[in-house]
Design a protein around this motif. Structure first.
Motif, PDB file in Angstrom:
ATOM      1  N   HIS A 328       0.835  -1.206   0.000  1.00  0.00           N
ATOM      2  CA  HIS A 328       0.000   0.000   0.000  1.00  0.00           C
ATOM      3  C   HIS A 328       0.870   1.257   0.000  1.00  0.00           C
ATOM      4  O   HIS A 328       0.658   2.177  -0.797  1.00  0.00           O
ATOM      5  N   VAL A 384      -5.242  -4.810  -1.417  1.00  0.00           N
ATOM      6  CA  VAL A 384      -4.274  -3.756  -1.079  1.00  0.00           C
ATOM      7  C   VAL A 384      -5.000  -2.568  -0.450  1.00  0.00           C
ATOM      8  O   VAL A 384      -4.564  -2.018   0.561  1.00  0.00           O
ATOM      9  N   ARG A 385      -6.126  -2.191  -1.031  1.00  0.00           N
ATOM     10  CA  ARG A 385      -6.875  -1.027  -0.515  1.00  0.00           C
ATOM     11  C   ARG A 385      -7.251  -1.208   0.958  1.00  0.00           C
ATOM     12  O   ARG A 385      -7.109  -0.305   1.768  1.00  0.00           O
ATOM     13  N   ARG A 387      -5.913  -3.483   3.042  1.00  0.00           N
ATOM     14  CA  ARG A 387      -4.924  -4.258   3.817  1.00  0.00           C
ATOM     15  C   ARG A 387      -5.708  -5.414   4.455  1.00  0.00           C
ATOM     16  O   ARG A 387      -5.777  -5.577   5.672  1.00  0.00           O
TER      17      ARG A 387
END
Ligand code: FE2
Length: 427
Positions: A328, A384-385, A387
């Motif tokens: 990230h 990813v956004r 986590r």
């Protein structure tokens, strides 16, 4: 009869409705909609299944020592190195082992099942080396821990540096490390790269050097590292860690350098959380980010991975073994916000990192180890956004960790929480 059958999984390449069949710790089949008898069937309910996270650059001998014997007031790399020097005489093997084992527990909970850790070889007592070799043995059932002989004080600069590093290799440390930019002069730095690459070639070891972790655009040890990798036939076996000077280098020189790195087969590890906090410290404004040129290296065909580097140690007081946090930060610092950029950042903490470490049996294909993580996310971008929450972590077919589905109970609107992906419900 299978040991485990995972159904309705989404894979990192975007395929959905996939089944993963596991027998005797190995993946035997990955195919859409497989129905087969199994001792255990798990419905992934649309969640992303990924191979485990890999951290290719860490310092496990220093982790979780934050505040000992004092905190790093300036927050700089050099005060961190000085602080580590103050802490070293106070270290006891049992404390290093205890902290490292605690960190490994955090790692498993986060689906991080392979770590390459540098271990300081500067002290002739070999205390950190022996402590981490013991940790490697103890965690072998759940984490692939690879150790790098790291001469923190400079292999040529510190008295006995070469002998101590060789002793660490004799004791069983896997990889040859180095820190050329910390040697006394540029030429000593280059000499250290040559010496260490020759040592690795002689002993059949991989190489991973802290290389040009500085804002000085004239720190060009990566050029020597690529040259030596090529000269000694070490293609695919050498890695440059950090390479932050490349951020500040002249663009013309970089246009010559990138093809040389690609041709030599040297991989590069950026450490976004640490680079963004430790580099640019002598700048006023504009303030450099300091991270190496990740998208440009990738475009040139270089294998680029991301490492965590530090968690709660003399250099960095944050972190929680979460490689999605690393990805990230990486995509923010490198401005890799396109869909393909985000996916590349996910690869940097999974497949690319596994390739740096030469991990065997890694991946989501028949014949690979049945090691994978079920994330509370529908795809890589969402992982990813958010986590994303690690719902389940398996290694070689064995369930190692679980975290309950995260769901906010909204008292305000009565609507379901939509910030976090909810696995498909089935009746
Ligand atoms: Fe490091």
């Amino acid at each position: 009869m299978l040991d485990l059958l995972l159904t309705n999984a989404t894979l990192p390449d975007g395929r959905s409705g996939m089944s993963i069949a596991v027998l005797a710790g190995k993946i035997v089949e990955v195919t859409p909609g497989l129905q087969a008898a199994a001792n255990e069937t798990v419905d992934a309910a649309g969640c992303l299944i990924t191979p485990p996270f890999c951290d290719p650059h860490f310092h496990m001998d220093a982790t979780l020592s934050y505040g000992q014997p004092r905190v790093n007031e300036s927050g700089t790399l050099l005060e961190g190195i000085a602080l580590w020097g103050e802490l070293k005489p106070l270290l006891k093997a049992e404390h290093i082992i205890e902290r490292a084992l605690t960190y490994c527990d955090w790692a498993v909970a986060k689906g991080l099942l392979a770590v390459r850790s540098h271990v300081d070889t500067s002290d002739p007592s070999m205390l950190p080396v022996e402590a981490l070799l013991e940790v490697k043995k103890r965690v072998a059932g759940y984490i692939d821990l690879q150790l790098v002989a790291f001469p923190q004080d400079g292999v040529l600069r510190a008295p006995g540096g070469v002998e101590n590093l060789k002793r660490a290799l004799d004791l069983g440390v896997d990889v040859v490390g180095g820190i050329p930019h910390f040697e006394r002069t540029m030429s000593e730095g280059a000499a250290s790269v040559r010496l260490l690459c020759e040592l690795a070639a002689e002993r059949g070891k991989l190489v991973d050097m802290h290389c040009d972790e500085t804002d000085d655009p004239l720190s060009r040890h990566i050029e020597t590292l690529a040259f030596e990798a090529q000269r000694l036939g070490l293609k695919g076996r050498v890695n440059g860690s950090h390479c932050t000077s490349m951020h500040s280098m002249d663009n013309y020189y970089v246009s010559k350098l990138l093809p040389l790195i690609a041709e030599s087969g040297v991989s590069v590890i950026a450490n976004p959380l640490i680079n963004i906090t430790l580099q640019g410290r002598h700048d006023t404004y504009p303030k450099r980010r300091g991270m190496t040129r990740v998208p440009e290296l990738m475009a040139a065909g270089v294998n680029v991975a991301f490492g965590h580097d530090c968690v709660m140690d003399p250099w960095y007081g944050m972190g929680s073994a979460d490689m999605l946090e690393v990805a990230h930060m990486g995509l923010h610092v490198a401005q890799m916000t396109s869909q393909s950029g985000i996916k590349a950042c996910f690869d940097a903490v999974t497949t690319n990192a596994a390739r740096v470490m030469h991990l065997e049996g890694y991946g989501l294909e028949a014949g690979c180890d049945a090691s994978f993580v079920m994330l509370q996310a529908r795809d890589v971008v969402e992982a990813v956004r958010l986590r994303a929450n690690r719902l389940k972590v398996w290694r070689k077919g064995k369930l190692l960790a679980q975290t309950p589905v995260m769901q906010a109970a909204l008292a305000v609107s009565g609507r379901p929480a939509t910030v976090t992906f909810q696995p498909e419900r089935r009746n």
